[in-house]
Motif scaffolding. Sequence first.
Motif, PDB file in Angstrom:
ATOM      1  N   ILE A 115      50.132  21.293  50.989  1.00  0.00           N
ATOM      2  CA  ILE A 115      48.991  22.316  50.815  1.00  0.00           C
ATOM      3  C   ILE A 115      48.044  22.022  51.994  1.00  0.00           C
ATOM      4  O   ILE A 115      47.403  22.812  52.635  1.00  0.00           O
ATOM      5  CB  ILE A 115      48.441  22.581  49.482  1.00  0.00           C
ATOM      6  CG1 ILE A 115      49.565  22.999  48.480  1.00  0.00           C
ATOM      7  CG2 ILE A 115      47.143  23.363  49.616  1.00  0.00           C
ATOM      8  CD1 ILE A 115      49.978  24.305  48.580  1.00  0.00           C
ATOM      9  N   ARG A 116      47.896  20.535  52.146  1.00  0.00           N
ATOM     10  CA  ARG A 116      46.753  20.149  52.713  1.00  0.00           C
ATOM     11  C   ARG A 116      47.227  20.526  54.385  1.00  0.00           C
ATOM     12  O   ARG A 116      46.432  20.950  55.175  1.00  0.00           O
ATOM     13  CB  ARG A 116      46.742  18.698  52.688  1.00  0.00           C
ATOM     14  CG  ARG A 116      45.467  18.202  53.420  1.00  0.00           C
ATOM     15  CD  ARG A 116      45.150  16.638  53.478  1.00  0.00           C
ATOM     16  NE  ARG A 116      46.254  15.756  54.032  1.00  0.00           N
ATOM     17  CZ  ARG A 116      47.056  15.072  53.272  1.00  0.00           C
ATOM     18  NH1 ARG A 116      47.346  15.016  51.951  1.00  0.00           N
ATOM     19  NH2 ARG A 116      48.066  14.649  53.857  1.00  0.00           N
TER      20      ARG A 116
ATOM     21  N   ASP B  21      40.299  19.756  46.998  1.00  0.00           N
ATOM     22  CA  ASP B  21      41.160  19.831  45.983  1.00  0.00           C
ATOM     23  C   ASP B  21      40.866  19.271  44.869  1.00  0.00           C
ATOM     24  O   ASP B  21      40.250  17.838  44.781  1.00  0.00           O
ATOM     25  CB  ASP B  21      42.693  19.462  46.394  1.00  0.00           C
ATOM     26  CG  ASP B  21      43.839  20.090  45.819  1.00  0.00           C
ATOM     27  OD1 ASP B  21      43.518  20.511  44.392  1.00  0.00           O
ATOM     28  OD2 ASP B  21      44.835  20.520  46.032  1.00  0.00           O
TER      29      ASP B  21
ATOM     30  N   GLY C  13      38.685  16.101  42.021  1.00  0.00           N
ATOM     31  CA  GLY C  13      37.748  16.555  42.956  1.00  0.00           C
ATOM     32  C   GLY C  13      36.320  16.556  42.312  1.00  0.00           C
ATOM     33  O   GLY C  13      35.224  16.390  43.006  1.00  0.00           O
TER      34      GLY C  13
ATOM     35  N   ILE D  24      39.432  23.657  45.271  1.00  0.00           N
ATOM     36  CA  ILE D  24      40.489  24.366  44.895  1.00  0.00           C
ATOM     37  C   ILE D  24      41.323  23.684  44.170  1.00  0.00           C
ATOM     38  O   ILE D  24      41.643  22.579  44.003  1.00  0.00           O
ATOM     39  CB  ILE D  24      41.249  24.246  46.602  1.00  0.00           C
ATOM     40  CG1 ILE D  24      40.500  24.786  47.694  1.00  0.00           C
ATOM     41  CG2 ILE D  24      42.608  24.864  46.427  1.00  0.00           C
ATOM     42  CD1 ILE D  24      40.997  24.380  48.979  1.00  0.00           C
ATOM     43  N   SER D  25      41.844  24.685  43.514  1.00  0.00           N
ATOM     44  CA  SER D  25      42.591  24.165  42.181  1.00  0.00           C
ATOM     45  C   SER D  25      43.613  25.531  41.740  1.00  0.00           C
ATOM     46  O   SER D  25      43.311  26.478  41.686  1.00  0.00           O
ATOM     47  CB  SER D  25      41.920  23.666  40.974  1.00  0.00           C
ATOM     48  OG  SER D  25      42.654  23.117  40.164  1.00  0.00           O
TER      49      SER D  25
ATOM     50  N   LYS E 199      44.430  28.777  43.378  1.00  0.00           N
ATOM     51  CA  LYS E 199      45.696  28.579  44.232  1.00  0.00           C
ATOM     52  C   LYS E 199      46.542  29.478  43.127  1.00  0.00           C
ATOM     53  O   LYS E 199      46.318  29.545  41.787  1.00  0.00           O
ATOM     54  CB  LYS E 199      46.079  27.223  44.269  1.00  0.00           C
ATOM     55  CG  LYS E 199      45.435  26.373  45.222  1.00  0.00           C
ATOM     56  CD  LYS E 199      45.901  25.005  45.631  1.00  0.00           C
ATOM     57  CE  LYS E 199      45.933  24.105  44.642  1.00  0.00           C
ATOM     58  NZ  LYS E 199      46.313  22.887  44.877  1.00  0.00           N
TER      59      LYS E 199
ATOM     60  N   GLN F 260      52.403  27.291  47.451  1.00  0.00           N
ATOM     61  CA  GLN F 260      51.204  26.813  46.509  1.00  0.00           C
ATOM     62  C   GLN F 260      51.819  27.284  45.254  1.00  0.00           C
ATOM     63  O   GLN F 260      51.364  26.578  43.981  1.00  0.00           O
ATOM     64  CB  GLN F 260      50.180  27.739  46.681  1.00  0.00           C
ATOM     65  CG  GLN F 260      49.372  27.276  47.938  1.00  0.00           C
ATOM     66  CD  GLN F 260      48.290  28.530  48.280  1.00  0.00           C
ATOM     67  OE1 GLN F 260      47.085  28.085  48.043  1.00  0.00           O
ATOM     68  NE2 GLN F 260      48.368  29.316  49.128  1.00  0.00           N
TER      69      GLN F 260
ATOM     70  N   GLU G 137      53.678  24.521  44.074  1.00  0.00           N
ATOM     71  CA  GLU G 137      52.809  23.313  43.575  1.00  0.00           C
ATOM     72  C   GLU G 137      52.179  23.534  42.035  1.00  0.00           C
ATOM     73  O   GLU G 137      52.047  22.669  41.534  1.00  0.00           O
ATOM     74  CB  GLU G 137      51.923  22.854  44.699  1.00  0.00           C
ATOM     75  CG  GLU G 137      50.955  22.003  44.199  1.00  0.00           C
ATOM     76  CD  GLU G 137      49.451  21.981  45.147  1.00  0.00           C
ATOM     77  OE1 GLU G 137      48.920  22.847  44.995  1.00  0.00           O
ATOM     78  OE2 GLU G 137      49.149  21.091  45.712  1.00  0.00           O
ATOM     79  N   ASN G 138      51.841  24.798  41.992  1.00  0.00           N
ATOM     80  CA  ASN G 138      51.217  25.111  40.553  1.00  0.00           C
ATOM     81  C   ASN G 138      52.212  25.029  39.586  1.00  0.00           C
ATOM     82  O   ASN G 138      51.702  24.427  38.394  1.00  0.00           O
ATOM     83  CB  ASN G 138      50.611  26.510  40.747  1.00  0.00           C
ATOM     84  CG  ASN G 138      49.328  26.718  41.504  1.00  0.00           C
ATOM     85  OD1 ASN G 138      48.897  25.538  41.900  1.00  0.00           O
ATOM     86  ND2 ASN G 138      49.046  27.742  41.723  1.00  0.00           N
TER      87      ASN G 138
END
Length: 216
Positions: free
Chosen positions: A2-3, A40, A48, A69-70, A92, A154, A157-158
């Motif tokens: 994501i970064r 994040d 964060g 961001i989360s 996200k 994303q 990742e979630n």
Amino acid sequence: MIRKMVKSILAGKYDVLEASDGKSGLDAARRAFPDLILLDFVMPKYNGYQTLQAIRRVEGLQKVPVIMISGLKEQVTEHVPEPFTEFDFLEKPFEADVLVSRIQNFLIPEPVQSVPESVSRSTPAVVREVQRSEEPSLQMIVNRLTSTETLLVQGIENLIQREVVARFNELNTRIDRQDKDIETLNQRMEKISEQIDHQNKGLMLILRELKSLQGK
């Protein structure tokens, strides 16, 4: 992932500094004093919320806008109740244009340059050029594919984060049950030990009585 994807979205628009964890991000912010910080929530070393608290203690960074961001908003609200006032929150998955729009809301826009008179006289040519640019182009297709890829990554990742959290909670539940079982077992062992000790005392009394009878 994501970064690096965020960096590619902002490439050519802004100078971007990366950090792989909260501590490194804090050190980078101390050195660079950025105009805006994307933070994040799920990160190694400092999460964060911890990073934000540390940032606000640094002179010169107290008023730097922060976008948190989360994909797990409930984790953020455990530390900071809504409405969020110390930072802007971006959930996200998000699309690239949404991220850019949020950033632009905080940064001072560039002044609009006046159109030279020579250009204003050639309005038909300008209009035709705009009309051509509005037609579907290869770049537009690439941008849409990039946006789709961003949402897909994303989303993955979630899913991973939620699966990890679910497994972690399940593991904690099992550990709690085991701790209760161990505590129950310890209590039973204590009762058995007390019973054995009581029985030993009874046996000692019996032995003493037998010895006294033998002595007579």
